[in-house]
Design a protein around this motif. Structure first.
Motif, PDB file in Angstrom:
ATOM      1  N   GLY A   1       0.812  -1.204   0.000  1.00  0.00           N
ATOM      2  CA  GLY A   1       0.000   0.000   0.000  1.00  0.00           C
ATOM      3  C   GLY A   1       0.847   1.255   0.000  1.00  0.00           C
ATOM      4  N   ALA A   2       0.650   2.115  -1.015  1.00  0.00           N
ATOM      5  CA  ALA A   2       1.431   3.354  -1.134  1.00  0.00           C
ATOM      6  C   ALA A   2       0.568   4.579  -0.878  1.00  0.00           C
ATOM      7  CB  ALA A   2       2.070   3.439  -2.529  1.00  0.00           C
ATOM      8  N   GLY A   3      -0.407   4.424   0.028  1.00  0.00           N
ATOM      9  CA  GLY A   3      -1.186   5.568   0.483  1.00  0.00           C
ATOM     10  C   GLY A   3      -0.542   6.203   1.699  1.00  0.00           C
ATOM     11  N   ALA A   4      -1.316   6.977   2.430  1.00  0.00           N
ATOM     12  CA  ALA A   4      -0.764   7.734   3.557  1.00  0.00           C
ATOM     13  C   ALA A   4      -0.092   6.835   4.591  1.00  0.00           C
ATOM     14  CB  ALA A   4      -1.869   8.564   4.214  1.00  0.00           C
ATOM     15  N   PHE A   5      -0.748   5.738   4.976  1.00  0.00           N
ATOM     16  CA  PHE A   5      -0.198   4.875   6.018  1.00  0.00           C
ATOM     17  C   PHE A   5       1.073   4.178   5.539  1.00  0.00           C
ATOM     18  CE2 PHE A   5      -4.086   5.909   7.906  1.00  0.00           C
ATOM     19  CZ  PHE A   5      -4.255   5.313   9.153  1.00  0.00           C
TER      20      PHE A   5
ATOM     21  N   PHE B   1       4.760  -1.920  -2.296  1.00  0.00           N
ATOM     22  CA  PHE B   1       4.017  -2.457  -3.430  1.00  0.00           C
ATOM     23  C   PHE B   1       2.642  -1.803  -3.490  1.00  0.00           C
ATOM     24  CE2 PHE B   1       7.189  -5.570  -2.488  1.00  0.00           C
ATOM     25  CZ  PHE B   1       7.504  -6.195  -3.692  1.00  0.00           C
ATOM     26  N   ASP B   2       2.207  -1.481  -4.703  1.00  0.00           N
ATOM     27  CA  ASP B   2       0.846  -0.965  -4.874  1.00  0.00           C
ATOM     28  C   ASP B   2       0.376  -1.238  -6.287  1.00  0.00           C
ATOM     29  OD1 ASP B   2      -1.508   0.957  -5.199  1.00  0.00           O
ATOM     30  OD2 ASP B   2      -0.921   1.373  -3.127  1.00  0.00           O
TER      31      ASP B   2
ATOM     32  N   SER C   1      -6.300   8.231  -0.511  1.00  0.00           N
ATOM     33  CA  SER C   1      -5.158   9.139  -0.335  1.00  0.00           C
ATOM     34  C   SER C   1      -4.910  10.020  -1.545  1.00  0.00           C
ATOM     35  CB  SER C   1      -3.897   8.340  -0.014  1.00  0.00           C
ATOM     36  OG  SER C   1      -3.978   7.770   1.276  1.00  0.00           O
ATOM     37  N   ALA C   2      -5.615   9.759  -2.645  1.00  0.00           N
ATOM     38  CA  ALA C   2      -5.482  10.581  -3.845  1.00  0.00           C
ATOM     39  C   ALA C   2      -6.690  11.512  -3.907  1.00  0.00           C
ATOM     40  CB  ALA C   2      -5.408   9.712  -5.088  1.00  0.00           C
ATOM     41  N   ASP C   3      -6.470  12.795  -3.668  1.00  0.00           N
ATOM     42  CA  ASP C   3      -7.597  13.719  -3.583  1.00  0.00           C
ATOM     43  C   ASP C   3      -7.094  15.153  -3.685  1.00  0.00           C
ATOM     44  OD1 ASP C   3     -10.160  14.648  -3.302  1.00  0.00           O
ATOM     45  OD2 ASP C   3     -10.553  13.647  -1.397  1.00  0.00           O
TER      46      ASP C   3
ATOM     47  N   ALA D   1      -0.799  -2.056   4.644  1.00  0.00           N
ATOM     48  CA  ALA D   1      -1.322  -0.696   4.779  1.00  0.00           C
ATOM     49  C   ALA D   1      -2.138  -0.367   3.532  1.00  0.00           C
ATOM     50  CB  ALA D   1      -0.178   0.299   4.958  1.00  0.00           C
ATOM     51  N   ALA D   2      -3.118  -1.214   3.245  1.00  0.00           N
ATOM     52  CA  ALA D   2      -3.842  -1.141   1.975  1.00  0.00           C
ATOM     53  C   ALA D   2      -5.167  -0.395   2.075  1.00  0.00           C
ATOM     54  CB  ALA D   2      -4.072  -2.552   1.437  1.00  0.00           C
ATOM     55  N   GLY D   3      -5.350   0.418   3.097  1.00  0.00           N
ATOM     56  CA  GLY D   3      -6.548   1.220   3.206  1.00  0.00           C
ATOM     57  C   GLY D   3      -7.810   0.381   3.110  1.00  0.00           C
TER      58      GLY D   3
END
Length: 499
Positions: free
Chosen positions: A16-20, A39-40, A59-61, A255-257
């Motif tokens: 997960g390449a979001g915030a977490f 990895f994402d 996380s994309a906004d 950390a995959a939201g």
């Protein structure tokens, strides 16, 4: 001290390449871990987290609220205050960067966060219990001077010395309630504002790369198909991607939201994938409507919660973007989408809520519910008639993970020393991007010595007392399949919008 099995050279995989995931990767690299790979499934290296270019994740906004108002939850308040200090530093670092040194999607003139303030406006003439407890805790920390209670004699007297000329009048009453003879009550938080989520993620990915973090992105190479277990089956030792390649790890952070329960159904008793609804209003070109561009600029218009933070319809909004888009969100109802999910490692089938996005598990049209549209329209019609005349220009579903108590889950999976869950943002996690990884590293290295905030993030069960709808399940009223979707014709306002 770190667990004996984990050295600074140990391979660490983050899914997960979001915030977490980004924050965890950054702080692990800064702590000296030299073999961190993220990895994402989404090609963030190509779309720079831009929703206009296809990025589709929480996380994309354009913008997300940056606040430290947390009622009696002072641990989050303190963590948010720490985050604000780093957001300020990052703004300065970005502005001081050379354009050629920045990745796609970023330029030195960008701001990762805008300190435009946050108005939590009451519609019943009084402050909620949440506001009173927030003020008590902010006062306790010596920060009461950053808060302005509308109508408070002392706060009103000092406002002219704090705000630019005319700014206080615009930001305390952006809905022109006084002119309409309506009550005016609420709290304006000068420490708050909004973060440009997409640009912030691009920035932190940039910092991660500078610190040696590796990224594997894309629908084949970056998408996890299953987890690899040790011969005993008790420890996670890696991942297998859709491309068929195995990547071994000594420690894995999931950390995959909102996709966390999909990938690891065992966590579905702690968190549930839900969706909030967003509508966009496009201002006319600046040369045709300069008054609207001025009115909704961050200099004149705050982030707002209409009806307060814990009351009302769950409506909040933002100043316009640089492209003239005003975003208004609805979280009055957080919908669920139950599907059959097979756990790849064991073959066990589960019935859990999963996202409906462009990427996963199947493409979905960007329709929001009619209930959400009507709630947004009712507030716009009442408070922002200028936007009602324009009509809704677009919409988006923003999928999150809600935990059973809105606290995150940052802890090792019980009985599995090889995997940690780092998820459960519950709609308020992004603001902590600058500091979340700091806490993650502490938990990784000293799992038994937890800070006050980290104690809230332990693995827990429903027996702890669910308070966030998780007990409803598929039969509950929030089920996506029970909703009526809004059509483009529902986006338009009738003539009453102009009254």
């Amino acid at each position: 001290m770190a667990p004996t099995s984990l050295s600074k050279q140990s391979p660490i995989v983050i899914v997960g390449a979001g915030a977490f995931g980004l924050s965890s990767a950054l702080y692990l690299a800064q702590a000296g871990y030299t073999n961190v790979t993220v990895f994402d499934k989404q090609p963030y290296d190509k779309n720079a987290y831009s929703t206009a270019d296809g990025a589709d994740a929480a996380s994309a906004d354009f913008n997300k609220v940056m606040r430290m108002s947390y009622g009696d939850e002072i641990d989050y308040q303190r963590l948010a205050w720490d985050a604000i200090q780093i957001w300020d530093v990052w703004n300065k670092q970005l502005s001081a960067s050379a354009a050629q040194d920045l990745p796609a999607g970023l330029k030195p003139s960008d701001k990762l966060w805008d300190n435009c303030g946050f108005l939590r406006m009451s519609t019943d003439g009084g402050l909620s219990a949440f506001e009173h407890s927030t003020l008590r805790n902010i006062t306790r920390e010596g920060l009461r001077s950053t808060q302005f209670v509308i109508g408070d004699e002392d706060d009103e007297k000092r406002a002219p010395f704090y705000f630019r000329e005319g700014e206080w009048e615009k930001k305390k009453d952006p809905f022109h309630r006084q002119k309409k003879g309506e009550s005016l009550a609420g709290v304006f938080d000068t420490t708050a504002g909004y973060v440009d989520a997409s640009k912030a993620c691009a920035w932190v990915m940039h910092l991660c790369r500078q610190s040696g973090v590796q990224f594997v992105l894309g629908e084949k190479d970056g998408q996890v198909s299953s987890f690899i277990k040790s011969p005993t089956g008790k420890k996670t030792v890696g991942i297998k991607t859709v491309a068929g390649k195995e990547h071994r790890s000594e420690f894995l952070i999931l950390a995959a939201g909102p996709w966390t329960p999909y990938l690891f159904p065992a966590v579905s008793s702690l968190m549930e994938t839900t969706v909030g609804s967003v509508a966009y209003f496009q201002l006319p070109p600046k040369n045709k409507a300069p008054h609207l561009w001025e009115r909704f600029s961050p200099e004149n218009f705050p982030v707002f919660a209409y009806g307060g933070w814990t009351k009302g319809l769950g409506i909040g909004g933002f100043p316009r973007t640089a492209d003239g888009i005003v975003k208004i969100g609805y979280r009055g109802v957080k919908y669920t989408n139950y599907e059959d999910v097979e756990e790849k490692t064991t073959g066990t089938k589960h019935r859990i809520s999963v996202p409906k996005t462009k990427y996963w598990p199947e493409p979905s049209e960007p329709a929001i519910t009619r209930q959400a549209v009507e709630a947004i329209k009712s507030v716009v019609r009442e408070a922002l008639p200028e936007l009602a005349e324009l009509g809704i220009a677009g919409c988006r579903n923003c999928w999150y993970t809600d935990t059973l108590d809105t606290d995150f889950v940052v802890d090792r999976v019980p009985g599995d020393d090889g995997m940690m869950i780092c998820s459960g943002g519950s709609g308020h996690g992004f603001k902590f991007l600058p500091v979340l990884g700091r806490e993650v590293v502490k938990i990784v290295e000293t799992p038994t010595e937890r800070s006050a905030i980290a104690k809230r993030w332990r693995w827990r069960t429903k027996a702890s007392g669910p308070r966030n709808g998780l007990e409803e399940g598929e039969s509950g009223p929030r089920n996506w399949k029970k909703q009526e979707m809004a059509r483009p014709e529902d986006w338009k306002f009738d003539m009453r919008a102009k009254l």
